[in-house]
Write a protein that holds these residues in place. Structure first.
Motif, PDB file in Angstrom:
ATOM      1  N   GLU A   1      13.544 -25.785  36.408  1.00  0.00           N
ATOM      2  CA  GLU A   1      12.190 -26.205  36.049  1.00  0.00           C
ATOM      3  C   GLU A   1      12.089 -27.725  36.050  1.00  0.00           C
ATOM      4  OE1 GLU A   1       9.704 -24.230  35.665  1.00  0.00           O
ATOM      5  OE2 GLU A   1      10.713 -22.299  35.485  1.00  0.00           O
TER       6      GLU A   1
ATOM      7  N   GLY B   1      10.879 -12.975  41.669  1.00  0.00           N
ATOM      8  CA  GLY B   1      10.044 -13.538  42.719  1.00  0.00           C
ATOM      9  C   GLY B   1      10.829 -14.421  43.669  1.00  0.00           C
ATOM     10  N   LEU B   2      11.782 -15.178  43.133  1.00  0.00           N
ATOM     11  CA  LEU B   2      12.639 -15.999  43.979  1.00  0.00           C
ATOM     12  C   LEU B   2      13.448 -15.133  44.927  1.00  0.00           C
ATOM     13  CD1 LEU B   2      13.944 -18.500  41.268  1.00  0.00           C
ATOM     14  CD2 LEU B   2      12.451 -19.086  43.182  1.00  0.00           C
TER      15      LEU B   2
ATOM     16  N   GLU C   1       3.263 -22.457  35.764  1.00  0.00           N
ATOM     17  CA  GLU C   1       3.875 -21.323  36.456  1.00  0.00           C
ATOM     18  C   GLU C   1       5.396 -21.471  36.448  1.00  0.00           C
ATOM     19  OE1 GLU C   1       4.147 -19.065  40.786  1.00  0.00           O
ATOM     20  OE2 GLU C   1       2.968 -20.909  40.596  1.00  0.00           O
TER      21      GLU C   1
ATOM     22  N   ARG D   1       4.268 -21.100  43.231  1.00  0.00           N
ATOM     23  CA  ARG D   1       5.412 -22.005  43.071  1.00  0.00           C
ATOM     24  C   ARG D   1       6.733 -21.262  43.239  1.00  0.00           C
ATOM     25  NH1 ARG D   1       7.911 -23.927  37.834  1.00  0.00           N
ATOM     26  NH2 ARG D   1       9.278 -25.652  38.418  1.00  0.00           N
ATOM     27  N   THR D   2       6.850 -20.107  42.622  1.00  0.00           N
ATOM     28  CA  THR D   2       8.085 -19.328  42.727  1.00  0.00           C
ATOM     29  C   THR D   2       8.342 -18.920  44.171  1.00  0.00           C
ATOM     30  OG1 THR D   2       8.003 -18.509  40.460  1.00  0.00           O
ATOM     31  CG2 THR D   2       9.201 -17.175  42.050  1.00  0.00           C
TER      32      THR D   2
ATOM     33  N   THR E   1      18.563 -19.307  37.921  1.00  0.00           N
ATOM     34  CA  THR E   1      17.506 -20.172  37.411  1.00  0.00           C
ATOM     35  C   THR E   1      17.989 -20.889  36.159  1.00  0.00           C
ATOM     36  OG1 THR E   1      16.568 -18.310  36.161  1.00  0.00           O
ATOM     37  CG2 THR E   1      15.625 -18.774  38.331  1.00  0.00           C
TER      38      THR E   1
ATOM     39  N   LEU F   1       9.351 -20.434  37.063  1.00  0.00           N
ATOM     40  CA  LEU F   1      10.055 -19.734  38.128  1.00  0.00           C
ATOM     41  C   LEU F   1      10.539 -18.376  37.626  1.00  0.00           C
ATOM     42  CD1 LEU F   1      12.209 -22.728  39.431  1.00  0.00           C
ATOM     43  CD2 LEU F   1      10.088 -21.830  40.439  1.00  0.00           C
ATOM     44  N   HIS F   2      10.342 -17.345  38.437  1.00  0.00           N
ATOM     45  CA  HIS F   2      10.770 -15.999  38.094  1.00  0.00           C
ATOM     46  C   HIS F   2      11.870 -15.580  39.054  1.00  0.00           C
ATOM     47  CE1 HIS F   2       7.431 -15.122  35.288  1.00  0.00           C
ATOM     48  NE2 HIS F   2       6.746 -15.929  36.084  1.00  0.00           N
TER      49      HIS F   2
END
Length: 324
Positions: free
Chosen positions: A116, A73-74, A67, A239-240, A91, A69-70
């Motif tokens: 990441e 979404g963050l 998954e 996760r995000t 990111t 990180l987006h």
């Protein structure tokens, strides 16, 4: 997933996120590289901490998927958890450390950096912090007009805020003074604060956070303490969102620390205290103190009871003494 494309390894990872098999030929054609380049990228992903499987006739697979990180979404999780409107979130794939990026970044009022993985993560006392792909690595830069208290105790308040956030996921996280996150006695994560400027005037504090997910990484900064990892049930598929919530918790804590100081942020310390009532050894430059940990005072100092009475200490490394 856009930030994963920063390297050939990131581009291959993007294709393997679904957890399915992909042949070297398919990956190479899709990415416009040779199969040899794909093989090198897979090897690099393994070096970065991912268990990429290779099966003759089927190709490569990342069991369980990945998954990434987006940013959207963050940002959504950041806003929902009270993060400052207008703050810049960034990111990265695998920087040396998110804190290095934050320290070099523009002097914005508030900014958050997520990665990441890290190639040079660090903890207290300049120790290395192993940062394989898939963990939680973030740093929040916060600009203070002035600090009404010394900045060191801020790490205590941040650790407590993050422990609260993780307990909301049913992870029984506690805090080992001053800023270690523990899970069932193992070290789950840590916090590092770094200051630029003068505390009496405008200054910028960068708060770095590292939390282990999946298998505990070898070589993490755990001293004589075993590493721990957050159970997958607590974060898988989130996760995000978890990273965004944790960053917001750091920023909200920094804002409250600037406005009100430390005391109001640590009122529930006893609920999370991993050392309370235990026999400990505190090592500090030029001295070693042995006694019973009795919580912290309103300034975030550890209270140790020993033969000479009670003493408050503001820094040092603590180890729990084995029971006789």
């Amino acid at each position: 997933m856009q930030h994963l494309e920063a390297s050939s390894a990131g581009r291959v990872l993007q294709r393997l996120c679904d957890g399915e098999y992909h042949s070297g030929e398919e990956l190479g054609a899709g990415l416009g590289v040779t199969r040899a380049a794909v093989c090198r990228a897979v090897q690099r992903l393994r070096e970065y901490g991912l268990a990429v499987e290779a099966c003759s006739g089927r190709g490569y697979r990342l069991p369980g998927g990945y998954e990434p990180l987006h940013l959207a979404g963050l940002e959504a999780a950041w806003r929902q958890a009270g993060g400052e409107a207008g703050a810049q979130l960034r990111t990265l794939f695998r920087p040396a450390s998110t804190s290095d990026e934050a320290l070099r970044g523009p002097p914005e009022p508030t900014a958050a950096y997520f990665a990441e993985a890290q190639s040079g993560g660090r903890g207290r006392f300049a120790r290395a912090w192993a940062s394989p792909l898939g963990g939680l690595y973030l740093s929040v830069a916060y600009r203070f007009a002035r600090l009404i208290e010394p900045p060191a105790p801020l790490a205590v308040a941040v650790a407590l805020a993050l422990a609260r956030t993780l307990r909301e996921l049913d992870a029984p996280v506690s805090v080992k003074w001053p800023n270690d996150l523990l899970l069932e006695g193992g070290k789950l994560g840590g916090i590092l604060t770094e200051l630029r400027g003068e505390p009496q005037g405008p200054c910028r504090v960068v708060i770095g956070v590292g939390v282990n997910l999946a298998a505990p990484p070898g070589g993490a900064e755990v001293g004589d303490q075993r590493a721990a990892a957050l159970p997958g049930a607590c974060y898988r598929g989130r996760r995000t969102a978890l990273a965004g919530r944790m960053a917001a918790a750091v920023a909200v804590t920094a804002r409250a620390f600037e406005a009100e100081g430390l005391a109001g942020l640590i009122e529930d310390w006893p609920r999370y205290d991993a050392l309370g009532g235990r026999q400990v050894t505190l090592s500090a430059p030029g001295r070693v103190l042995v006694g019973r940990a009795c919580g912290i005072d309103p300034q975030g100092r550890l209270i140790i009871e020993h033969s000479g009475g009670r003493e408050r200490v503001s820094s040092g490394e603590v180890q729990v003494r084995a029971q006789p």
